[in-house]
Design an enzyme around this catalytic site. Structure first.
Site: not given
Length: 332
Positions: A97, A119, A161, A201, A211, A219, A222, A226, A238
């Site tokens: 957990r 994230k 990025e 960032k 977010e 985003n 993206h 994506h 990416h």
């Protein structure tokens, strides 16, 4: 959130790995390049690449941790690129957990973007990051020495990025436009630009961890990026798909952007992605983009940089999204 530690040498990474009750997660590329880092350390060496960013890989890490005698006081140390950090961070969020973790990004993209912010997650059914958790690392250790062994493809991946950040922040935009050749050419003059990206960032994450507002601007590029990444079978990096996405999304609204600004967006994106837009159709991109987790109320959401660090959140019906995209695809 603690500020990322930025240094040239690997000394801080070595200290993190040899702490008490540590479990390391790295990928096969990093393990082969830096074997001495992991000597005598409990670890999982996962496969390198997006195809290993799966629930199965997370399950394997957790099983390895159980077999190694890890407990709730164990700290997971991720050493690798964005995929490794996302997977290891998600495993840390799930194990018993949730246990502490430290992120040691080894690629440019992970240093300036994916390795910062908590994230974590994996792809399911080819859809990016649809299973995951927000789980902030205790520390992020940025060691620029790792960049010496970074392949050109992975350098350009990070540049994609960084171009995105440039369109979101006036100071980064000015520095990037001034030295785009230095960035692409990997000159040491870009050390300042890398740190600016790291701190940007961090500032966005600190202001909006979950977010719900400001962080959504990250985003940009993206929505299309994506979708094309999945349709193209992850053939490019990416960051290159992000650059393609930024250019496409700007093209969808070119008539609403300042002409000089739009031209600069296209030039910056072309500098870091030398590939033509993949041969995918607007209706295919639209159908794939409809599954994007940013969407709401059946519409497709695009975060559009408009110049001067400003961003518009635009919600489009799938029909309008496809119409605008189809209109601009021939020019990409």
């Amino acid at each position: 959130m603690n500020a990322a530690e930025i240094a040239d040498s690997l000394e801080n990474a070595e200290k993190a790995l040899f702490g008490s009750n540590v479990y390391a997660v790295t990928d096969s590329n990093v393990a082969d390049l830096y074997p001495s880092l992991f000597s005598g350390v409990r670890k999982t060496v996962m496969g390198a690449g997006e195809k290993y960013k799966t629930l199965s890989t997370v399950g394997g890490i957790i099983s390895d941790m159980v077999e190694a005698g890890c407990d709730r006081q164990t700290t997971v140390v991720a050493v690798g690129g964005g995929v490794t950090g996302d997977v290891a961070g998600f495993a840390a969020a799930c194990f018993m957990r949730g246990v502490k973790w430290i992120n040691v990004p080894t690629t440019l993209l992970a240093m300036v973007d994916s390795g910062i912010g908590g994230k974590t997650g994996v792809d399911v059914g080819g859809y990016k990051n649809v299973a995951g958790a927000f789980h902030m690392p205790e520390r992020v250790i940025v060691c620029r020495d790792f960049l010496r062994t970074l392949p050109e493809r992975e350098w350009l991946c990070g540049c994609g990025e960084m171009i995105k950040h440039a369109l979101l922040d006036k100071a980064i935009y000015g520095e990037t436009v001034k030295d785009i050749s230095g960035l692409v050419g990997r000159r040491r003059s870009t050390d300042k630009l890398i740190e600016m990206n790291v701190r940007y960032k961090e500032s966005i994450v600190a202001a909006d961890f979950k977010e719900s507002g400001l962080r959504k601007r990250l985003n940009a590029g993206h929505t299309v990026g994506h979708a094309v990444e999945r349709l193209d079978g992850f053939r490019l990096s990416h960051g290159e798909y992000v650059a393609l996405g930024l250019r496409a999304e700007a093209g969808m609204f070119a008539d609403e952007l300042d002409g000089d600004y739009y031209k600069t967006v296209c030039e910056l994106c072309a500098a870091v992605c030398r590939h033509r837009f993949p041969p995918v159709k607007a209706d295919e991109i639209t159908e794939t983009a409809r599954a994007d987790k940013k969407n709401a109320h059946g519409n497709i959401v695009v975060m559009l940089p408009t110049g001067g660090g400003n961003v518009r959140e635009i919600s489009l019906s799938p029909e309008e999204f496809e119409r605008r995209l189809d209109r601009c695809l021939s020019a990409l």
